[in-house]
Design a protein around this motif. Structure first.
Motif, PDB file in Angstrom:
ATOM      1  N   LEU A  29       0.872  -1.118  -0.040  1.00 52.42           N
ATOM      2  CA  LEU A  29      -0.019  -0.072  -0.040  1.00 52.42           C
ATOM      3  C   LEU A  29       0.908   1.254  -0.063  1.00 52.42           C
ATOM      4  CD1 LEU A  29      -3.154   0.446   0.080  1.00 52.42           C
ATOM      5  CD2 LEU A  29      -3.064   0.476   2.452  1.00 52.42           C
ATOM      6  N   LEU A  30       0.802   2.017  -0.837  1.00 55.70           N
ATOM      7  CA  LEU A  30       1.456   3.305  -1.115  1.00 55.70           C
ATOM      8  C   LEU A  30       1.040   4.292  -0.243  1.00 55.70           C
ATOM      9  CD1 LEU A  30       2.101   3.840  -4.882  1.00 55.70           C
ATOM     10  CD2 LEU A  30       3.520   2.525  -3.297  1.00 55.70           C
ATOM     11  N   VAL A  31       1.799   4.979   0.740  1.00 56.23           N
ATOM     12  CA  VAL A  31       1.381   5.894   1.604  1.00 56.23           C
ATOM     13  C   VAL A  31       1.466   7.542   1.269  1.00 56.23           C
ATOM     14  CG1 VAL A  31       1.954   6.581   3.962  1.00 56.23           C
ATOM     15  CG2 VAL A  31       2.112   4.303   3.378  1.00 56.23           C
ATOM     16  N   GLU A  32       0.440   8.163   1.711  1.00 57.98           N
ATOM     17  CA  GLU A  32       0.469   9.742   1.164  1.00 57.98           C
ATOM     18  C   GLU A  32       0.453  10.611   2.495  1.00 57.98           C
ATOM     19  OE1 GLU A  32      -1.437   9.863  -3.205  1.00 57.98           O
ATOM     20  OE2 GLU A  32      -2.786   9.699  -1.501  1.00 57.98           O
ATOM     21  N   ASN A  33       0.981  11.906   2.199  1.00 57.18           N
ATOM     22  CA  ASN A  33       0.894  12.689   3.228  1.00 57.18           C
ATOM     23  C   ASN A  33       0.279  14.031   2.584  1.00 57.18           C
ATOM     24  OD1 ASN A  33       1.163  14.490   5.108  1.00 57.18           O
ATOM     25  ND2 ASN A  33       3.293  14.769   5.215  1.00 57.18           N
ATOM     26  N   ASP A  34      -0.896  14.531   2.664  1.00 54.49           N
ATOM     27  CA  ASP A  34      -1.471  15.420   2.014  1.00 54.49           C
ATOM     28  C   ASP A  34      -1.352  15.509   0.502  1.00 54.49           C
ATOM     29  OD1 ASP A  34      -2.328  16.620   4.483  1.00 54.49           O
ATOM     30  OD2 ASP A  34      -0.806  17.938   4.704  1.00 54.49           O
ATOM     31  N   GLY A  35      -1.633  14.281   0.042  1.00 52.14           N
ATOM     32  CA  GLY A  35      -1.660  14.250  -1.637  1.00 52.14           C
ATOM     33  C   GLY A  35      -0.240  13.783  -2.047  1.00 52.14           C
TER      34      GLY A  35
END
Length: 321
Positions: A298-304
């Motif tokens: 699962l790829l992780v994002e921070n505010d897009g």
């Protein structure tokens, strides 16, 4: 009847007999139960729970459950209490005495001492007419018709009933306290249970490598990045935004389609619009996404913006799965 059938039948009869006895307890719940719960809830002190024999073991379990759900509690063995441990009881404490018969010698010695100190006392007993039942301020009726033991001797059904009464107390109190999952996490910071309640995606992804390539990266560069970062996957990004993902499976599928990689780029073999999760989500949320879509990364994002990767093995390692 062979031994296997006999054992299975005995086990089933035991469970069914105890089940019926436990269901009957709901008919015994009365105002004393409600008033006892409110007494504990409003108490300035702690809950001291005492018993003898198997009842003492049940008392220990109830103490543990109360402590873990916001009600400070202490176990005091009835035999030790009359030999010095009575000093555990402070002025504002509420005492719960657990005894099937309510007439054991230790209870008969202990109860007057508690009464003399003017502590409020709750009885969990199967005999409301016992010495304990008559002396207690509140009675929680744990009556059972008989023990499931064929000799009607070994504490079995009776201790199960005591445990269920204790659980009912615990649940009533945590409801009154509006005890939330975040409160539970505060009291259970260790182990898999605690991690499910407080561990965030960011806590896991930040210790992993952060594989990434751009859309125009060559297949060689994609393989090198995946090999170097050792996660079996790489994000495909532009301007720090996730456009796609390349996994080991994508590389294998590429090999079945072509033997000439010249000119191929990450964009040509990536899976576009991959499943992502924000880094402030709980780890259990990542688990649900992976299970729902049958994926292991699962790829992780921070505010897009791309922020890393979480692997299903990370969740297994942390005890989330």
């Amino acid at each position: 009847m062979n031994s296997t059938d006999s054992i299975i039948n005995i086990a089933k009869q035991t469970i069914e007999t105890e089940g019926k006895a436990i269901l009957n307890l709901s008919n015994l719940v009365n105002n004393d139960f409600s008033e006892a719960v409110q007494l504990i809830y409003n108490a300035k002190g702690r809950v001291i729970i005492t018993g003898i024999g198997k009842s003492a073991i049940i008392a220990s379990k109830i103490v543990a459950s109360l402590n873990s759900t916001g009600t400070p509690s202490v176990f005091m063995h009835a035999a030790d209490a009359i030999h010095g441990d009575l000093g555990l009881i402070l002025e504002d404490d509420v005492v719960i005495c657990i005894s099937k018969s309510g007439n054991t010698p230790e209870i008969k010695v202990l109860v007057p001492l508690i009464k003399r100190a003017k502590n409020k006392m709750i009885a969990i007993t199967g005999n409301v007419d016992s010495f304990l039942g008559k002396e207690a301020d509140y009675i929680l009726n744990a009556f059972v018709d008989k023990e499931v033991c064929p000799n009607n001797l070994a504490p079995t059904t009776s201790t199960t009933a005591q445990l269920v009464i204790g659980d009912a107390l615990v649940v009533c109190l945590l409801e009154l306290r509006q005890f939330s999952s975040s409160d539970f996490a505060k009291y259970h910071p260790g182990g898999a249970l605690g991690k499910k309640l407080y561990l965030k995606v960011e806590d896991i992804s930040k210790v992993n490598e952060k594989p990434k390539v751009y859309t125009n990266a060559s297949i060689k560069d994609v393989i090198l990045e995946m090999t170097e970062k050792m996660l079996g996957v790489t994000a495909v990004i532009e301007n720090d935004e996730v456009l796609g993902i390349v996994t080991d499976g994508d590389l294998r599928r590429m090999l079945t389609k072509t033997s000439n990689f010249t000119g191929l780029t990450a964009k040509d073999i990536m899976t576009p619009n991959p499943k992502c999760i924000n880094n402030d989500k709980m780890a259990v949320d990542a688990k649900e996404v992976m299970e729902t879509y049958g994926i292991s990364h699962l790829l992780v994002e921070n505010d897009g913006k791309y922020a890393g990767v979480i692997h299903i093995h990370d969740l297994v390692k942390e005890g989330i799965i």
